[in-house]
Each structure stands twice: as structure tokens, then as C-alpha cells.
Design an enzyme around this catalytic site. Structure first.
Site, PDB file in Angstrom:
ATOM      1  N   GLU A  65       0.819  -1.209   0.000  1.00 28.64           N
ATOM      2  CA  GLU A  65       0.000   0.000   0.000  1.00 28.64           C
ATOM      3  C   GLU A  65       0.856   1.264   0.000  1.00 28.64           C
ATOM      4  OE1 GLU A  65      -2.346  -3.338   1.845  1.00 28.64           O
ATOM      5  OE2 GLU A  65      -0.302  -2.554   2.043  1.00 28.64           O
ATOM      6  N   ARG A 269       6.999 -13.559   0.305  1.00 30.41           N
ATOM      7  CA  ARG A 269       6.271 -12.304   0.504  1.00 30.41           C
ATOM      8  C   ARG A 269       6.700 -11.609   1.794  1.00 30.41           C
ATOM      9  NH1 ARG A 269       3.877  -7.683  -0.924  1.00 30.41           N
ATOM     10  NH2 ARG A 269       2.052  -7.168   0.295  1.00 30.41           N
ATOM     11  N   GLU A 312      13.391  -5.071  -3.773  1.00 31.79           N
ATOM     12  CA  GLU A 312      14.166  -5.346  -4.978  1.00 31.79           C
ATOM     13  C   GLU A 312      13.369  -6.197  -5.963  1.00 31.79           C
ATOM     14  OE1 GLU A 312      18.869  -5.059  -4.001  1.00 31.79           O
ATOM     15  OE2 GLU A 312      17.966  -7.035  -3.727  1.00 31.79           O
ATOM     16  N   ASN A 336       0.189  -8.827  -6.073  1.00 36.01           N
ATOM     17  CA  ASN A 336       0.148  -7.826  -7.129  1.00 36.01           C
ATOM     18  C   ASN A 336       0.909  -8.322  -8.363  1.00 36.01           C
ATOM     19  OD1 ASN A 336       0.203  -5.476  -8.667  1.00 36.01           O
ATOM     20  ND2 ASN A 336       1.889  -4.606  -7.513  1.00 36.01           N
ATOM     21  N   ILE A 338       0.879  -6.528 -11.267  1.00 34.81           N
ATOM     22  CA  ILE A 338       1.103  -5.387 -12.156  1.00 34.81           C
ATOM     23  C   ILE A 338       2.587  -5.048 -12.256  1.00 34.81           C
ATOM     24  CG2 ILE A 338       0.604  -2.932 -12.472  1.00 34.81           C
ATOM     25  CD1 ILE A 338      -2.113  -3.505 -11.073  1.00 34.81           C
ATOM     26  N   GLU A 339       3.340  -5.240 -11.165  1.00 33.59           N
ATOM     27  CA  GLU A 339       4.767  -4.926 -11.205  1.00 33.59           C
ATOM     28  C   GLU A 339       5.506  -5.827 -12.191  1.00 33.59           C
ATOM     29  OE1 GLU A 339       8.447  -3.921  -8.168  1.00 33.59           O
ATOM     30  OE2 GLU A 339       6.697  -4.988  -7.419  1.00 33.59           O
TER      31      GLU A 339
END
Length: 425
Positions: A65, A269, A312, A336, A338-339
Site C-alpha cells: 500500500e 512475501r 528489490e 500484485n 502489475i509490477e
């Protein structure tokens, strides 16, 4: 249950849980020292004089976030150069990342525990002019205290899964009332917006997902380019942001691949699990033990790598030939994705992606990702793609195009949030 009774019971439950939570954070501080920093702020006890009024308070619970908030904060500063920003967090990784977003005159603190006294003290001390909560953080006592203090609170980059909606609907006198205290909600997708309205949120508008606006760190991309030259012909498969239980599944599937197997890089994670995951990987080469020049000869001789470093992920995505989406191989909703697309990394995802449902479907439709049934199929397909350079290259190009096509949420959110703020005198 009456609303006042539900809120009162919640407040007492949080009071009773306070010693347990404080002890848990203290113990976690053995691995992540940041959790022991300014522990009194968890109860909204602050040292020093009151900092004055006029803050725009933004809460970003954790690392994801906080990173998503970065383009929004930049867009807000562009619209209001004199912005006084108060950043709050719940996790040590979020606070560490948030420190880099601060400018002179800004402030940072822990979000207090959701008790009546702590939330009242928080607003009395900081006197923010407005609050912005990122994604899903709508705490009952916090929003009640904000309303009592006359502080309007918006929810930005908002998302709500079907599973979370069902949980919320089981406690309408608590969570539904909390949602109704929000002033406005800027949702990521239309599906999120519909669920948020069902939860009781007012003024819900679809604005987009801030995570598309995150640009990979150019220094990390350049470093990945240098390190790729060291890898030779052996392919690199990345298991990105894996969750508990997934690493064992992925390692078992990797061991069943026919030789020559690709190198497998696992990035858990949560940093407190680095040592736990390392114990599953015999002969593992750990990123934390490499120098700035990258993997040494010993690391290059190992087929198993552990990405035990923070912030990283862009380096790992740019280094990999193909990535597997953590959190999608167990019923955890996925992380996520999208990265990965922004770094031009082809992605294979398991069946569970409800946390990023629309992004997952859009990436599949764009040809940037493929869906697999389980970890075994994911590793087999990854090995196959390593031998199909044209298909892999097409997926990489599609990923970059997909990420670029959905940018712009930060500017749209800033445009809606700043007019809602009472400008400081």
C-alpha cells in the site's frame, strides 16, 4: 445488534487484545527491528509538543500500500506544493518504505490500535484536516473517532473481494456502519465499486488502480541487465511473493522437471519467513550474501536462489525469464501482478487471483500472462517457454504494453481528493 452496542463491544475486544498485540510486535522485532520503534505510538502516546493542525493524513498499512501511495502522494504534491503530509502505517516494511516519501515538514507515525482512547488521542494530537485510507483499511473505532473530530475520511485505491464482502455482511452493525462513515470511495474497478456499495460505502467512483502508475526503479533494471550477463544459457524462473505452503509445492514440482532444470529463484512475501524458506532449499544461494557485483561463483553454481532482500522485486522480475505469481497456488487470492508487467516479465498464475481479479483477467486477455491449474503445471510450462524464445518474447512485449495502457489513476485520484480538502490558511 444495535450499532452502539456493536461498536462498544469492539472497543472492549480491542482493549483486551492490546497487551497481546504489543507483545506480538515486540517479539516480531527480533527479526524486524522496526517493530520495536516508537512502540508507544501504537497507543497514540506521542513525545514532544503537538505538531499543529492542517495535515493531510494518509494511511498505508504495509509495503504494498505504501508503494502504491507513492504516485498518489506525488500527484497530490503537484496540485498542492505546500502539502503537509502525515503518513501512518501498521507494518515495519510499510514504515521503512514510507520514510523515503517524506519531505521537510512531513511526519510519520504508527496507526494506533483501534481502541476508543487511542483513536481519540490520535486525532487530538495531529488534528488532520482530512484522512485518506489506502485500499481496504476501514477500522470501526478509527472512523467513529474521525467523525467525532470532524475529520472527513476518503478511501483511495479501494478494493474489496467477494470473500471480504461476505465477512463484512456478517457484521453490518460494525463494519457496515464503519463503511458508511467514509465520505467518498475511489475504487479500482467496477466490480470493486459494486461490492463496496453493497458494504454500505457512500459516493463510490471508479478511478483505476494506482499500481499501474508505479515505474520500476531504473537502477534496479540496470543492475538486472548487468547480472543477466552472468547467468549464461541457464534459464531463470522466479517465484514471486510466495506465501506459506507454496514454497514446498513449487520446490517439489521443480524437482520433478526433466534435466536440465532451470534455476529457481524464490522470493517470499514476508521477510520474517526468509530463514524458514531457506531451510527448505538445500545448497541455496541467498541474495543477502552477495556483494554489489551480484552473484558470485558459488551462487552461480547453485540451481536454487533465495531473494531474501526487501524492495528489490523489480530487480528480480527484470532478471527472470518468466515469473510465477505467489499467493495464487493456494487459496490466498494472489499478489500484485502489475509490477511484473511493468518490468516486461511474462507471468504464470495459479487458480487463485481474487485479490487482483480484474488485473488478472486483463493481463490474460492481453497475452501478458497465462493461467495454470497448479504448481506442477506452472513449472512444466515455465520450462517449456524457456525453449520457445519467440513466444516468451511476445509475452514480454504484451506485458509492457498492458502495464502502460492502464496508467493515470494517480492524477485522477489527486484531482478528486484535493478539491475535497479544506486548504490550510
Amino acid at each position: 445488534m444495535p450499532k452502539a452496542l456493536a461498536l462498544g463491544l469492539w472497543g472492549w475486544a480491542m482493549r483486551l487484545a492490546t497487551p497481546i498485540l504489543l507483545l506480538r510486535w515486540w517479539r516480531r522485532g527480533r527479526v524486524e527491528p522496526g517493530y520495536r520503534q516508537a512502540l508507544s505510538e501504537r497507543l497514540a502516546w506521542y513525545s514532544g509538543p503537538a505538531p499543529g493542525a492542517g495535515w493531510l493524513w494518509l494511511h498505508a498499512v504495509s509495503l504494498g500500500e505504501t508503494r502504491a501511495a507513492a504516485p498518489l502522494i506525488a500527484a497530490l504534491r503537484e496540485r498542492e506544493p505546500g502539502l503537509r503530509l502525515l503518513l501512518t502505517h501498521t507494518t515495519a516494511t510499510g514504515r521503512a518504505a514510507g520514510a523515503e516519501l517524506l519531505r521537510a515538514g512531513d511526519a510519520q507515525a504508527w496507526l494506533p490500535l483501534d481502541t476508543p482512547g487511542a483513536t481519540r488521542r490520535f486525532f487530538a494530537h495531529w488534528q488532520p484536516r482530512q484522512g485518506v485510507l489506502m485500499e481496504t483499511e476501514a477500522w470501526p473505532q478509527l472512523l467513529a473517532a474521525a467523525q467525532a473530530a470532524g475529520v472527513p475520511v476518503d478511501l483511495a485505491n479501494a478494493r474489496l473481494s467477494e470473500r471480504s464482502l461476505r465477512k463484512g455482511e456478517r457484521a453490518p452493525a460494525l463494519l457496515g456502519v464503519a463503511a458508511a462513515r467514509l465520505r467518498a470511495v475511489l475504487a479500482q474497478t467496477e466490480a470493486d465499486a459494486q461490492r463496496l456499495r453493497r458494504m454500505g460505502c457512500p459516493q463510490v467512483e471508479v478511478v483505476g488502480n494506482l499500481k499501474y502508475d508505479l515505474a520500476p526503479n531504473p537502477a534496479l533494471l540496470a543492475l538486472a541487465g548487468q547480472w543477466r550477463a552472468l547467468l549464461g544459457e541457464q534459464g531463470l524462473v522466479l517465484a514471486a511473493s510466495t506465501r506459506e505452503g507454496e514454497e514446498a509445492l513449487l520446490l517439489a514440482a521443480w524437482q520433478q522437471l526433466p534435466a536440465p532444470r532451470p534455476r529457481l529463484l524464490i522470493v517470499p512475501r514476508h521477510p520474517q519467513r526468509f530463514d524458514e524458506v531457506a531451510a527448505l532449499m538445500p545448497g541455496v544461494a541467498r541474495r543477502s550474501r552477495w556483494g554489489p557485483s551480484g552473484p558470485d561463483a558459488q551462487a552461480l553454481s547453485s540451481p536454487l536462489w533465495l531473494g531474501d532482500s526487501m524492495r528489490e522485486m523489480a530487480l528480480y522480475y527484470a532478471l527472470a525469464d518468466v515469473a510465477l505469481l505467489g499467493g495464487s497456488f493456494e487459496a490466498l487470492g494472489g499478489q500484485n501482478l502489475i509490477e511484473a508487467a511493468a518490468c516486461g516479465c511474462p507471468l504464470l498464475m495459479g487458480p487463485s487471483t481474487f485479490n487482483f481479479a480484474e488485473a488478472a483477467e486483463l493481463s490474460l486477455a492481453a497475452g501478458a500472462a497465462r493461467r495454470v491449474a497448479d504448481a506442477q503445471e506452472a513449472l512444466r510450462l515455465a520450462q517449456q517457454l524457456l525453449n520457445e524464445k519467440a513466444a516468451l518474447g511476445q509475452m514480454a512485449r504484451a506485458a509492457a504494453e498492458f502495464a502502460g495502457a492502464h496508467r493515470g489513476a494517480a492524477a485522477r485520484m489527486a484531482e478528486r481528493l484535493i478539491p475535497r480538502c479544506d486548504r490550510p490558511a
